[in-house]
Design a protein around this motif. Structure first.
Motif, short mmCIF file in Angstrom:
data_model
loop_
_atom_site.label_atom_id
_atom_site.label_comp_id
_atom_site.label_asym_id
_atom_site.label_seq_id
_atom_site.Cartn_x
_atom_site.Cartn_y
_atom_site.Cartn_z
N ALA A 206 -7.79 -6.12 12.50
CA ALA A 206 -6.73 -5.40 13.03
C ALA A 206 -6.60 -4.07 12.42
N THR A 207 -7.93 -3.52 12.07
CA THR A 207 -7.86 -2.30 11.19
C THR A 207 -7.01 -1.04 11.65
N ALA A 208 -7.38 -0.82 13.08
CA ALA A 208 -6.77 0.45 13.56
C ALA A 208 -5.24 0.26 13.69
N MET A 209 -4.78 -0.87 14.02
CA MET A 209 -3.34 -1.13 14.18
C MET A 209 -2.73 -0.96 12.69
N PHE A 210 -3.41 -1.68 11.59
CA PHE A 210 -2.85 -1.39 10.30
C PHE A 210 -2.93 -0.05 9.84
N LEU A 211 -3.90 0.81 10.23
CA LEU A 211 -3.97 2.31 9.70
C LEU A 211 -2.70 2.91 10.51
N LEU A 212 -2.58 2.60 11.92
CA LEU A 212 -1.62 3.45 12.48
C LEU A 212 -0.10 2.86 11.88
N LEU A 213 0.01 1.76 11.60
CA LEU A 213 1.39 1.32 11.27
C LEU A 213 1.62 1.99 9.70
N LYS A 214 0.58 1.85 8.83
CA LYS A 214 0.42 2.52 7.56
C LYS A 214 0.91 4.18 7.74
N ASP A 215 0.27 4.92 8.54
CA ASP A 215 0.46 6.24 8.61
C ASP A 215 1.73 6.34 9.26
N ALA A 216 2.43 5.81 9.91
CA ALA A 216 3.75 5.91 10.79
C ALA A 216 4.86 5.63 9.74
N LEU A 217 4.70 4.55 8.88
CA LEU A 217 5.53 4.39 7.78
C LEU A 217 5.64 5.46 6.84
N GLY A 218 4.39 5.91 6.48
CA GLY A 218 4.29 6.91 5.57
C GLY A 218 5.29 8.22 6.40
#
Length: 244
Positions: free
Chosen positions: A109-121
């Motif tokens: 789930a690399t893309a989902m992880f990066l999307l969530l990481k960016d949004a939380l930032g």
């Protein structure tokens, strides 16, 4: 039982027994990881406050039959400001619930992880429009899941002229000729808002003192509910008002 390392984001936690806690963690390589932190609710626990929701953590675990067990935890990014602000926290809770619903155990789930990481930032930086950040996250999540909305061409005939409505079930906009009677017309500012949350940069989504039209959030919710078959409970706590 095998030991392994996980670099993930805590999606949710809930109590187990008197002193333990179950966590759902989004790992870019393993997808959703269900694990237990033993003794975490005891005073003086070795985990301290490192396993809170929305935190980016580095974990050491060993595999179990139904739940893996956390043996060590290092906090990479706490996102304390997100949890402290009730609007940002409501948005983050909705994001985490969506990921918890869609991520699969044992699937990358690399893309989902990066999307969530960016949004939380973005949420942690104190955006002017936190609800718009949530809408952007959810539309981009829908795109990741294979449901990119058509925002420029009619989904029925392909025409780019005279766009008149947005049909959730059709997957995007319709021209005047193909818009059925009774379907609400798509106002220009709502159309622009849908484009923004789907395709705009995080900076464009986050800034601005004027809220996006309420219809944008309503259409995002309807679109996600229809195409991803999930209606997120945390959504009800997200305010839609000035600056959001």
């Amino acid at each position: 039982m095998a030991h392994y390392l996980s670099d993930g984001i805590v999606l949710r936690t809930y109590k187990l027994g008197e002193t333990d806690r179950i966590l759902h963690v989004l790992d870019p390589n393993r997808g959703k990881v269900r694990c237990v932190a033993k003794g975490v609710r005891k005073p003086g626990s070795r985990f301290g406050g490192r396993l809170e929701p929305y935190g980016h953590v580095h974990l050491q675990l060993y595999e179990g039959r139904s739940l893996d067990t956390i043996t060590a935890a290092e906090l990479i990014e706490a996102h304390e400001g997100v949890r402290a602000d009730w609007v940002a926290s409501a948005c983050a809770a909705t994001m985490a619930e969506a990921c918890d619903h869609l991520a699969q155990e044992g699937e990358r789930a690399t893309a989902m992880f990066l999307l969530l990481k960016d949004a939380l930032g973005v949420l942690a930086a104190g955006p002017e429009r936190p609800a718009a950040v949530l809408d952007a996250f959810l539309m981009r999540l829908a795109v990741l899941e294979g449901f990119r909305p058509s925002l420029d061409a009619c989904t029925t005939c392909g025409s780019t002229d005279d766009i008149a409505s947005f049909a959730v079930g059709s997957g995007g906009v319709l021209c005047s000729r193909d818009t059925p009677a009774g379907l609400q017309r798509l106002a220009p500012d709502v159309h622009a808002g849908l484009r923004l949350v789907t395709e705009g940069s995080w900076a464009e989504v986050a800034r601005g003192t004027e809220p996006l039209p309420r219809s944008v959030g309503a259409l995002v919710r309807a679109y996600l509910t229809y195409h991803l078959a999930t209606d997120l409970r945390a959504w009800a706590a997200v305010p839609r008002g000035a600056g959001t």
